[in-house]
Scaffold this motif. Structure first.
Motif, PDB file in Angstrom:
ATOM      1  N   ASP A   1      73.312  35.778  22.108  1.00 40.27           N
ATOM      2  CA  ASP A   1      72.502  36.841  21.507  1.00 40.27           C
ATOM      3  C   ASP A   1      72.736  37.008  20.011  1.00 40.27           C
ATOM      4  O   ASP A   1      72.032  37.780  19.367  1.00 40.27           O
ATOM      5  CB  ASP A   1      72.772  38.178  22.216  1.00 40.27           C
ATOM      6  CG  ASP A   1      72.331  38.159  23.670  1.00 40.27           C
ATOM      7  OD1 ASP A   1      71.434  37.362  23.995  1.00 40.27           O
ATOM      8  OD2 ASP A   1      72.897  38.933  24.460  1.00 40.27           O
ATOM      9  N   SER A   2      73.725  36.310  19.457  1.00 36.85           N
ATOM     10  CA  SER A   2      74.026  36.510  18.033  1.00 36.85           C
ATOM     11  C   SER A   2      74.174  35.194  17.277  1.00 36.85           C
ATOM     12  O   SER A   2      74.869  35.131  16.270  1.00 36.85           O
ATOM     13  CB  SER A   2      75.308  37.335  17.880  1.00 36.85           C
ATOM     14  OG  SER A   2      76.406  36.700  18.529  1.00 36.85           O
ATOM     15  N   LEU A   3      73.511  34.138  17.750  1.00 36.68           N
ATOM     16  CA  LEU A   3      73.657  32.830  17.129  1.00 36.68           C
ATOM     17  C   LEU A   3      73.192  32.819  15.678  1.00 36.68           C
ATOM     18  O   LEU A   3      73.855  32.283  14.802  1.00 36.68           O
ATOM     19  CB  LEU A   3      72.895  31.773  17.937  1.00 36.68           C
ATOM     20  CG  LEU A   3      73.533  31.335  19.263  1.00 36.68           C
ATOM     21  CD1 LEU A   3      72.607  30.389  20.011  1.00 36.68           C
ATOM     22  CD2 LEU A   3      74.880  30.675  19.013  1.00 36.68           C
ATOM     23  N   SER A   4      72.027  33.423  15.423  1.00 32.10           N
ATOM     24  CA  SER A   4      71.483  33.410  14.065  1.00 32.10           C
ATOM     25  C   SER A   4      72.386  34.169  13.100  1.00 32.10           C
ATOM     26  O   SER A   4      72.662  33.712  11.986  1.00 32.10           O
ATOM     27  CB  SER A   4      70.072  34.009  14.051  1.00 32.10           C
ATOM     28  OG  SER A   4      69.177  33.192  14.769  1.00 32.10           O
ATOM     29  N   GLN A   5      72.852  35.324  13.529  1.00 25.10           N
ATOM     30  CA  GLN A   5      73.730  36.124  12.670  1.00 25.10           C
ATOM     31  C   GLN A   5      75.050  35.392  12.420  1.00 25.10           C
ATOM     32  O   GLN A   5      75.563  35.370  11.298  1.00 25.10           O
ATOM     33  CB  GLN A   5      73.997  37.481  13.320  1.00 25.10           C
ATOM     34  CG  GLN A   5      74.888  38.372  12.456  1.00 25.10           C
ATOM     35  CD  GLN A   5      75.187  39.712  13.131  1.00 25.10           C
ATOM     36  OE1 GLN A   5      74.814  39.924  14.281  1.00 25.10           O
ATOM     37  NE2 GLN A   5      75.851  40.594  12.410  1.00 25.10           N
ATOM     38  N   THR A   6      75.581  34.773  13.459  1.00 30.58           N
ATOM     39  CA  THR A   6      76.834  34.034  13.315  1.00 30.58           C
ATOM     40  C   THR A   6      76.673  32.885  12.332  1.00 30.58           C
ATOM     41  O   THR A   6      77.542  32.639  11.488  1.00 30.58           O
ATOM     42  CB  THR A   6      77.300  33.497  14.677  1.00 30.58           C
ATOM     43  OG1 THR A   6      77.548  34.604  15.558  1.00 30.58           O
ATOM     44  CG2 THR A   6      78.573  32.671  14.534  1.00 30.58           C
ATOM     45  N   PHE A   7      75.546  32.187  12.440  1.00 31.86           N
ATOM     46  CA  PHE A   7      75.324  31.075  11.509  1.00 31.86           C
ATOM     47  C   PHE A   7      75.263  31.580  10.070  1.00 31.86           C
ATOM     48  O   PHE A   7      75.918  31.034   9.181  1.00 31.86           O
ATOM     49  CB  PHE A   7      74.026  30.338  11.847  1.00 31.86           C
ATOM     50  CG  PHE A   7      73.709  29.231  10.880  1.00 31.86           C
ATOM     51  CD1 PHE A   7      74.268  27.977  11.040  1.00 31.86           C
ATOM     52  CD2 PHE A   7      72.884  29.453   9.786  1.00 31.86           C
ATOM     53  CE1 PHE A   7      74.009  26.953  10.136  1.00 31.86           C
ATOM     54  CE2 PHE A   7      72.612  28.450   8.874  1.00 31.86           C
ATOM     55  CZ  PHE A   7      73.186  27.195   9.045  1.00 31.86           C
ATOM     56  N   THR A   8      74.489  32.633   9.851  1.00 35.96           N
ATOM     57  CA  THR A   8      74.275  33.135   8.493  1.00 35.96           C
ATOM     58  C   THR A   8      75.561  33.664   7.867  1.00 35.96           C
ATOM     59  O   THR A   8      75.845  33.424   6.687  1.00 35.96           O
ATOM     60  CB  THR A   8      73.212  34.244   8.496  1.00 35.96           C
ATOM     61  OG1 THR A   8      72.005  33.724   9.060  1.00 35.96           O
ATOM     62  CG2 THR A   8      72.924  34.730   7.090  1.00 35.96           C
ATOM     63  N   THR A   9      76.355  34.368   8.653  1.00 37.19           N
ATOM     64  CA  THR A   9      77.531  35.035   8.087  1.00 37.19           C
ATOM     65  C   THR A   9      78.790  34.176   8.075  1.00 37.19           C
ATOM     66  O   THR A   9      79.634  34.322   7.177  1.00 37.19           O
ATOM     67  CB  THR A   9      77.824  36.335   8.859  1.00 37.19           C
ATOM     68  OG1 THR A   9      78.070  36.011  10.240  1.00 37.19           O
ATOM     69  CG2 THR A   9      76.656  37.305   8.748  1.00 37.19           C
TER      70      THR A   9
END
Length: 377
Positions: free
Chosen positions: A28-36
């Motif tokens: 559920d947080s793949l995009s946020q994890t990648f960005t940060t």
């Protein structure tokens, strides 16, 4: 950024090295994890850009996302610099050797066959993108595309196998034994157990077929080479700008018989999802053409002329390829039974296992006795 950099670990094996980030991905947080946390390590120049996301698979085993920055004036996002982030499917470590996969990717990158591996994560990978589009079912049958595919497979088979991955036994038999040692044939879902018993009777039936086929094929003349082992439609990528065919997804890659890799590919002419149609399995004439392309490229790689490829060498590999197509059916049948126990994906693995086992039984006598047809001529 300093915190992410300090968390990086350097790993190495067999003369190969890569970066490891002890980070567990959450769906559920793949995009946020990648960005940060990942982007600063692999694309620091993107930090002040608007990073976009493309879903490649949410699929049978893994989740694969692509991240990119659209360039001003660009009309073709497929040609952009894309970074892939894969979260491994839950439970896949039971039947997939993730360390071996990394060594395969690094070796193939050194041979200029795949993009770089940027990071290993606790339950995934971050790596480069191969531009192009996945094959269609029509591509599998197209003469020009078959020629490109056969040559790409020959180049893959020429890559040296890392010492750590070397084995006296082909991958297919080692892996299928691992699957059989894990599968129970008894499922928490009673309907699955009943369906399994209706199709197979018992696991012993499958195990006996594996034993018998391995014994039948014990004197293989096919060479042990670096194989993909899963050359289905979606793992073949065509780049129209270069005319190149590349292969992706090396989860099952490793040292195996060349005949198996080709036979498995021919089985995939039937497709994976409904309707699976084994009438699309390539004819003798089509197989001869594909194998000729393959052997000609092998000859070129060895520094020989293509005229060194004889009708006898084509026929010999043709016979063995079809025998190992039987091994591919058993491999994916047992794999499907294992998936039926472990996977949370909404897919009827028992049914698919039955399809592969039925095709194995239908073709068994024919494929094991093809040589008799030639001896009568």
């Amino acid at each position: 950024m300093e915190e992410e950099m300090s968390a990086l670990e350097k790993r190495s094996e067999s003369g190969l090295s890569w970066n490891y980030l002890p980070l567990t991905l959450e769906r559920d947080s793949l995009s946020q994890t990648f960005t940060t946390q990942i982007l600063p390590l692999v694309r620091p120049a993107w930090r002040d850009c608007h990073v976009q996301t493309k879903v490649f698979t949410d699929g049978i085993t893994n989740v694969l996302l692509g991240f990119y920055v659209s360039r001003e004036g660009s009309r073709d996002q497929e040609k952009e610099d894309i970074v892939l982030l894969r979260m491994n499917g839950e439970g896949t470590e039971v039947f997939l050797d993730r360390r071996a996969e990394i060594l395969v990717m690094l070796s193939l990158h050194n041979a200029n066959l795949v993009p770089p591996l940027y990071l290993e994560l606790a339950n995934g990978l971050c790596y480069g993108y191969i531009p192009g589009r996945p094959f269609t079912m029509d591509d599998m049958q197209d003469d020009v595309m078959m020629q490109r595919t056969a040559r790409a497979v020959a180049r893959l088979h020429a890559v040296p196998v890392p010492d750590t991955l070397r084995s006296p036994q082909p991958y297919v038999w080692n892996k299928i034994r691992q699957f059989l040692n894990t599968v129970t044939g008894s499922f928490t879902d009673l309907h699955k157990t009943q369906k399994f018993q209706e199709i197979f009777g018992s696991l012993a039936v499958v195990s006996e077929e594996v034993d018998a086929l391995q014994m039948e094929l014990r004197q293989s003349e096919s060479s042990l080479v670096f194989c993909h082992n899963d050359l289905l439609c979606g793992n073949l990528i065509f780049d129209s700008s270069t005319g190149n065919v590349s292969m992706v997804d090396y989860e099952y890659g490793g040292p195996n018989l060349a005949a198996y890799d080709i036979g498995n590919h021919f089985c995939e002419f039937a497709g994976l999802s409904e309707p699976v149609d084994y009438e699309r399995y390539p004819s003798e004439a089509v197989q001869y053409k594909w194998i000729r392309y393959y052997l000609q490229e092998c000859a070129i790689i060895r520094g020989q002329g293509t005229d060194s490829v004889t009708d006898d060498s084509i026929r010999s590999l043709y016979l063995e390829v079809n025998q190992y197509a039987l091994a591919a059916h058993l491999f994916w049948a047992v794999w499907s039974l294992l998936q039926a126990e472990l996977s949370t994906i909404d897919f009827d693995y028992i049914e698919y296992a039955g399809v592969r086992f039925a095709e194995y039984k239908r073709r068994k006598d024919l494929f094991l006795n093809l040589h008799l047809n030639f001896n009568l001529h």
